[in-house]
Every structure is written in C-alpha cells, then in structure tokens.
Scaffold this motif. Sequence first.
Motif, PDB file in Angstrom:
ATOM      1  N   VAL A  61       0.875  -1.239   0.194  1.00  0.00           N
ATOM      2  CA  VAL A  61       0.019   0.120  -0.032  1.00  0.00           C
ATOM      3  C   VAL A  61       0.962   1.322   0.083  1.00  0.00           C
ATOM      4  CG1 VAL A  61      -2.004  -1.055   1.201  1.00  0.00           C
ATOM      5  CG2 VAL A  61      -0.178   0.107   2.681  1.00  0.00           C
ATOM      6  N   LYS A  62       2.183   1.083   0.263  1.00  0.00           N
ATOM      7  CA  LYS A  62       2.884   2.361   0.191  1.00  0.00           C
ATOM      8  C   LYS A  62       3.735   2.617  -0.934  1.00  0.00           C
ATOM      9  CE  LYS A  62       4.103   2.188   5.539  1.00  0.00           C
ATOM     10  NZ  LYS A  62       4.965   1.664   6.416  1.00  0.00           N
ATOM     11  N   ARG A  63       3.943   1.456  -1.764  1.00  0.00           N
ATOM     12  CA  ARG A  63       4.999   1.734  -2.908  1.00  0.00           C
ATOM     13  C   ARG A  63       3.887   1.738  -4.135  1.00  0.00           C
ATOM     14  NH1 ARG A  63      10.175   1.953  -1.447  1.00  0.00           N
ATOM     15  NH2 ARG A  63      11.006   1.036  -2.959  1.00  0.00           N
ATOM     16  N   VAL A  64       4.712   2.562  -5.140  1.00  0.00           N
ATOM     17  CA  VAL A  64       4.033   2.830  -6.336  1.00  0.00           C
ATOM     18  C   VAL A  64       4.823   2.461  -7.279  1.00  0.00           C
ATOM     19  CG1 VAL A  64       3.028   4.706  -7.866  1.00  0.00           C
ATOM     20  CG2 VAL A  64       2.833   4.731  -5.466  1.00  0.00           C
ATOM     21  N   LYS A 118       0.606   3.418 -10.343  1.00  0.00           N
ATOM     22  CA  LYS A 118      -0.453   2.910  -9.249  1.00  0.00           C
ATOM     23  C   LYS A 118       0.158   2.244  -7.966  1.00  0.00           C
ATOM     24  CE  LYS A 118      -2.242  -1.135 -11.770  1.00  0.00           C
ATOM     25  NZ  LYS A 118      -3.532  -1.732 -12.578  1.00  0.00           N
ATOM     26  N   ARG A 119      -0.417   2.229  -6.946  1.00  0.00           N
ATOM     27  CA  ARG A 119       0.263   1.334  -5.876  1.00  0.00           C
ATOM     28  C   ARG A 119       0.151  -0.171  -6.307  1.00  0.00           C
ATOM     29  NH1 ARG A 119      -3.390   2.457  -0.696  1.00  0.00           N
ATOM     30  NH2 ARG A 119      -5.024   2.112  -2.402  1.00  0.00           N
ATOM     31  N   GLU A 132      -2.569  -2.501  -6.015  1.00  0.00           N
ATOM     32  CA  GLU A 132      -3.557  -2.321  -6.849  1.00  0.00           C
ATOM     33  C   GLU A 132      -3.223  -3.276  -7.913  1.00  0.00           C
ATOM     34  OE1 GLU A 132      -4.676   1.840  -7.806  1.00  0.00           O
ATOM     35  OE2 GLU A 132      -4.175   2.318  -5.744  1.00  0.00           O
TER      36      GLU A 132
END
Length: 410
Positions: free
Chosen positions: A287-290, A294-295, A298
């Motif tokens: 949930v922190k890394r893009v 998008k994350r 996802e």
Amino acid sequence: MDFQYSQKVQDLQQRLNAFMEAHIYPNEQVFFDEIAANRAAGNAWIPTRVVESLKEKAREAGLWNLFLPESGHGAGLTNLEYAPLCEIMGRVVWAPEVFNCSAPDTGNMEVLARYGTPEQQTQWLQPLLRGEIRSCFAMTEPAVASSDATNIESSIRPDGDSYVINGRKWWSSGANDPRCKVFIFMGKSDPDNADRHKQQSMIIVPRDTPGVTILRALPVFGYDDAPHGHGEVLFENVRVPAANMLLGEGRGFEIAQGRLGPGRIHHCMRLIGLAERALEKMCQRAVKRVAFGKRVAEQTVTLERIAESRILIDQARFLVLNAAQMMDTVGNKAAAKEIAMIKVAAPNMACQVIDWAIQVHGGGGVSDDFGLAYAYAQARTLRLADGPDEVHRNQIGKMELKKYLPARPH
C-alpha cells in the motif's frame, strides 16, 4: 470439531500479544545489532543481553514454560490450547526463547519429563525449566541418510557401570551455545538386534564430558544463528554413567517418536505466526509503494498473492488445530497422519508466503532490512528438520493406500 479458544487461552493470548507489542517488536533490531557487535568484537556466540533481560520480564508476567502439557512442570495446557500461543511467539524468530519455549529445549524437556528418572529430572530438567541452562539434541549424522533414523551409526557401548559413546553428529541444535550444558544423544546400543527399531538408545551426555568436541558451527543460507545455532560434534570415547540411559536400552526410537510428535507441531505453529507476519509486511509494503502509476497493492498479481496467502495460512492453521486436537484426544500415534500432513503443509506454506512477501519488497526483500530473508531461511530449513517432506509424504501415502489394500491373513 470445536476450535473455540477457552477463556484461559484468550486471556493468555491477550497477555502474550501485549508482551510482544511492549517488549519483542521494539527490540527486534536491538537483538541483531547486539549479535553484530559481538561478532565484530570477535565472538558472536555470546548470549544477548536483550533476550536475557526479557526472560525475567516474561517470567514475572507468568508467560513461562507454556509448552508442557503435563501439569506440575509447565502451564498445564493441551496441545490445542498451546497452538495459538505458539503462533504468537513464532511471529519473531528469536521470541520463543524469551518464554523458555524454544527448540530444542522444549523437546528435550518433554523427553526428560516423560522418560527421565527422578534423578535425571532433578539434575537436568529442573535447570532447563528455570532457564538456567540450555541443551542440545544430537541425532542427525553426516555419514548416513538420517531421515531414516535406523541408519544411525554412532555407538553406545556398555562398559561396566558406564557407557562409552563414539560417533559424529551434525545439525545438533544448540551445540554451539555457551549455555548448552547437556546433550541428548541417540546411537546404536544393539546394532545386531533383528528389530531395526530396537537397536537405538538415547542417553544423556553432559557437555563438559571428555571426548566431546564441537568441530564447527553450521550456517543456514549464510546465517549462523548465533548465539544458538547448529553444530557438527565429534564424540570420541565419551564415557558417561549407566544411570544416564533414558528409559532403557533399545528404546531410543520409541523416545524419538514421542519427542518428534510435539516438536513437529510446535514448529508448525510457529511457522503460521511467521507467515502471518510476512503477510502483514507484504500488505504494508504494497500500500506504500507505487509502480507504473499505481500502488503495488492495486496490481492484480499482488492482490492474487495476498488472497492466496490468506487462504494458505488459514488452511494450515486449521490443519494444525485439527492435529493438536487429535493428539490431545486420541494420542500421538493415532494422530500420526495428521502430524505428518502439517509437517509438509506448514513449511511449504510459509516458504511460499514469505517468498511472495520478498517479491513485493523488491531488492529490499533479500536484504536484512525487513527480516524476510532470515525468515525464509528458517522456514526452508523446516522442510528438512524433524523429517524431510519426502518421508512424511511417503507416510501419508501409505496410510491412504492401506484403506484400499487387501487385508493380510493372520
């Protein structure tokens, strides 16, 4: 099949979780930093101050020796009651020692509690229960395939009022630990016995007995697991009193089966906790890394791995609880298939979940920054310890086939 935890267990879970939050998680890096400092000073094999200080806190909190089902020695918990507590401790690799619930001491204490004489229990079990000493289990040998314990070649030879021991062991858990004061040694006392399962015996060997030599520490994927670890040990004409024999000559295999049942299930319980922690780290990282706009959370492949991890962990947990309940209700022998099943399922599950967590962390996952590489090393080892996957799968397969084979005539 009721796996509802009793109020006693729920209370212990709450207290154990609170202890982990207050004392274990904040000291995870402290533990490894202290070992690194000891290693830099020339000796990694020094008990860490942080673990020794936390043992006192755990004892004061009444979170000590939770593993022994026999009342009078431990907390009097059943295997089913102990399972969720062992899982909590397993979330941090070194945490079980804080509560005096770590291998191989748990297995050795079970052996001494079940099979030891009153004198053996006074000399060795009581100091282990108090956490004053540590111990080693010496069974596996480098020269033979020790997954078949009947292959063991080390000798235990009677000589007057003593036994003389010769052999070379490795993967002897705890041999390198300076706190280790006693070995439980398995060897052949009657190699010509027609019954291959009555050739072996187990005997108590004090660590300081002449002829016991620690040859080397054995690293696991580069980790030496100091200050405990595993060792290769040479036993040359080691003489111990006849009173050190456990249960009697020729009963080593019987003791091994009694020891490995609970030992296997404890490993599996801890692995579930280790996998839960890896899944938490996977989700937190995702949930922190893009990546690519998008994350990571996802990305469909990540969602699939998170979902599959949840399924695998819960499957393994229910298998473990089922095995624990059967051990409590019908005994270890009747639960042999269920114990074998979890011994295959839990390490494979943990390896897969930790591997996916490593992948989500990218390069950081294979470093020591997130603890995942070390966790993987521990989990992968347990596909071999206490019997490799292949042995357990063969056992499970034979038990299944037995239902379809014609009955043998009497």
